[in-house]
Write an enzyme that holds these catalytic residues in place. Structure first.
Site, PDB file in Angstrom:
ATOM      1  N   GLU A  79       0.820  -1.217   0.000  1.00 13.22           N
ATOM      2  CA  GLU A  79       0.000   0.000   0.000  1.00 13.22           C
ATOM      3  C   GLU A  79       0.851   1.263   0.000  1.00 13.22           C
ATOM      4  OE1 GLU A  79      -2.764   0.523   3.296  1.00 13.22           O
ATOM      5  OE2 GLU A  79      -3.579   2.306   2.330  1.00 13.22           O
TER       6      GLU A  79
ATOM      7  N   ASP B 293      -0.641  -4.938   3.257  1.00  9.99           N
ATOM      8  CA  ASP B 293      -1.163  -3.712   3.871  1.00  9.99           C
ATOM      9  C   ASP B 293      -0.544  -3.652   5.262  1.00  9.99           C
ATOM     10  OD1 ASP B 293      -2.444  -1.609   5.009  1.00  9.99           O
ATOM     11  OD2 ASP B 293      -4.418  -2.107   4.209  1.00  9.99           O
TER      12      ASP B 293
ATOM     13  N   ILE C  25      -0.706  -1.563   7.766  1.00  8.00           N
ATOM     14  CA  ILE C  25      -1.707  -1.332   8.822  1.00  8.00           C
ATOM     15  C   ILE C  25      -3.049  -1.163   8.133  1.00  8.00           C
ATOM     16  CG2 ILE C  25      -2.496   0.113  10.725  1.00  8.00           C
ATOM     17  CD1 ILE C  25       0.342   0.969  11.233  1.00  8.00           C
ATOM     18  N   ASP C  26      -3.892  -2.162   8.237  1.00  6.97           N
ATOM     19  CA  ASP C  26      -5.237  -2.024   7.691  1.00  6.97           C
ATOM     20  C   ASP C  26      -6.128  -1.571   8.842  1.00  6.97           C
ATOM     21  OD1 ASP C  26      -7.099  -2.158   5.552  1.00  6.97           O
ATOM     22  OD2 ASP C  26      -8.011  -3.840   6.593  1.00  6.97           O
TER      23      ASP C  26
ATOM     24  N   THR D  12      -5.817   2.146   9.455  1.00  3.68           N
ATOM     25  CA  THR D  12      -4.945   3.244   9.907  1.00  3.68           C
ATOM     26  C   THR D  12      -5.744   4.298  10.673  1.00  3.68           C
ATOM     27  OG1 THR D  12      -3.500   2.859   8.020  1.00  3.68           O
ATOM     28  CG2 THR D  12      -3.249   4.960   9.131  1.00  3.68           C
TER      29      THR D  12
ATOM     30  N   ASP E 283      -5.963  -4.554   0.796  1.00  2.75           N
ATOM     31  CA  ASP E 283      -6.944  -4.642   1.878  1.00  2.75           C
ATOM     32  C   ASP E 283      -7.605  -6.022   1.925  1.00  2.75           C
ATOM     33  OD1 ASP E 283      -6.874  -1.831   2.724  1.00  2.75           O
ATOM     34  OD2 ASP E 283      -7.817  -1.390   0.805  1.00  2.75           O
TER      35      ASP E 283
HETATM   36  C1  IPD Z   1      -8.850   1.059   4.728  1.00  2.00           C
HETATM   37  C2  IPD Z   1      -9.700   0.079   5.497  1.00  2.00           C
HETATM   38  C3  IPD Z   1     -11.157   0.490   5.439  1.00  2.00           C
HETATM   39  C4  IPD Z   1     -11.644   0.636   4.032  1.00  2.00           C
HETATM   40  C5  IPD Z   1     -10.774   1.596   3.255  1.00  2.00           C
HETATM   41  C6  IPD Z   1      -9.321   1.148   3.318  1.00  2.00           C
HETATM   42  P1  IPD Z   1      -6.263   1.416   5.344  1.00  2.00           P
HETATM   43  O1  IPD Z   1      -7.519   0.600   4.697  1.00  2.00           O
HETATM   44  O2  IPD Z   1      -9.579  -1.199   4.997  1.00  2.00           O
HETATM   45  O3  IPD Z   1     -11.939  -0.474   6.064  1.00  2.00           O
HETATM   46  O4  IPD Z   1     -12.944   1.164   4.037  1.00  2.00           O
HETATM   47  O5  IPD Z   1     -11.225   1.628   1.911  1.00  2.00           O
HETATM   48  O6  IPD Z   1      -8.536   2.067   2.614  1.00  2.00           O
HETATM   49  O7  IPD Z   1      -6.175   2.703   4.625  1.00  2.00           O
HETATM   50  O8  IPD Z   1      -6.570   1.581   6.778  1.00  2.00           O
HETATM   51  O9  IPD Z   1      -5.118   0.516   5.059  1.00  2.00           O
END
Ligand code: IPD
Length: 291
Positions: A71, A89, A91-92, A94, A230
């Protein structure tokens, strides 16, 4: 190139995820110090970047022939290739991370021919480690086979379902309108043209949402706008737990892992396809992320 050893990759990804988990737990994030990417809700922290660096360095050293898609190092135009690829990813969740909310994970997937075949999702705050290898089942903390109920109940319609959805970071235009209108219809009662789901949950980590559909504690998860990093790991965990993944767009039964439109449904002896069609009937329009 010899065929990838999926068990060894799985074990390596677990080690890397646990090391990343320590980095995440030792960080002191704050939303004031977080940076923005696309807009003010698309956040990145130094920890996201440091974790991805550790992950990519470790995996590239051990598997120099395999590709890496992450990412925080993604640039527009990069695509997921058909060769063996790690998808990270760091940190999913963030947004949760910077607010100190513990629905956070590191998500590490491995794809061959763009198909997720190994997945590791680790929530270091709760010490929940979700893992799967294609054909070998899905597990929580290595020993609990998923789903939790080894004989899951049938799915009996959206009005009996707990459904995860997410707001994402695109907050305007047609894609946003489709989400908003669909949420309204899913929640509304039948007299108002709605499905009256038990409730909608929006917890902030796509990877964990997929894992919780895999456990059976969410019945479904519908989202458009998120990315391959993700979902790649959670994808194989869900499928190995008997779940199904279609597209968030009506009529698309075979979504691409990098297609940015997903609809995951838990394992069940019956009612999966019916649930997909019932939700699709509430979606006015089609998501388009081609621009
Ligand atoms: C996000 C999370 C969130 C989703 C967003 C993502 P991130 O990832 O997965 O649930 O709704 O579209 O971007 O940015 O925290 O790695």
């Amino acid at each position: 190139m010899s065929a990838p050893n999926l068990q060894e990759i799985h074990d390596t990804l677990i080690e890397v995820a646990q090391k990343a988990g320590d980095m995440i737990l030792n960080a002191r994030p704050s939303f004031q110090s977080a940076g923005n990417k696309k807009n003010s809700v698309d956040l990145v922290t130094e920890t996201d970047q440091a974790v991805e660096k550790m992950v990519s360095t470790t995996l590239r050293e051990k598997y120099p022939d395999y590709s890496f898609l992450g990412e925080e190092t993604y640039k527009p135009g990069m695509t997921l290739g058909s060769g063996p690829t790690f998808i990270c990813d760091p940190i999913d969740g963030t947004t949760n991370f910077v607010h100190g909310h513990p629905y956070v994970s590191i998500s590490l997937g491995f794809t061959i021919d763009k198909r997720p075949v190994v997945g590791v999702v680790y929530n270091p705050f709760r010490k929940d480690l979700f893992t799967a290898i294609e054909g070998k089942g899905a597990f929580l903390n290595r020993t609990t086979r998923l789903p939790y109920k080894q004989e899951p109940e049938p799915l009996e319609g959206l009005n009996n379902a707990l459904v995860a959805v997410e707001w994402g970071s695109d907050r305007h235009g047609n894609n946003y309108d489709i989400k908003w209108n669909t949420y309204r219809k899913l929640a509304a009662n039948k007299d108002n043209g709605g499905s009256m789901v038990h409730s909608l949950r929006s917890l902030g980590s796509a990877a964990l949402n997929l894992c919780h559909v895999a456990t059976g504690t969410f019945d479904a998860y519908w989202e458009a706008g998120c990315w391959a990093w993700d979902v790649a790991a959670g994808w194989v965990i869900l499928k190995e737990a008997g779940g199904l993944i279609a597209s968030a767009n009506p009529g698309e039964w075979t979504p691409a892992v990098d297609g940015r439109k997903y609809f995951a449904v838990r394992g069940a002896p019956s009612g999966q396809k019916e649930l997909v069609e019932e939700l699709w009937a509430q979606v006015d329009g089609k998501f388009d992320y081609s621009a």
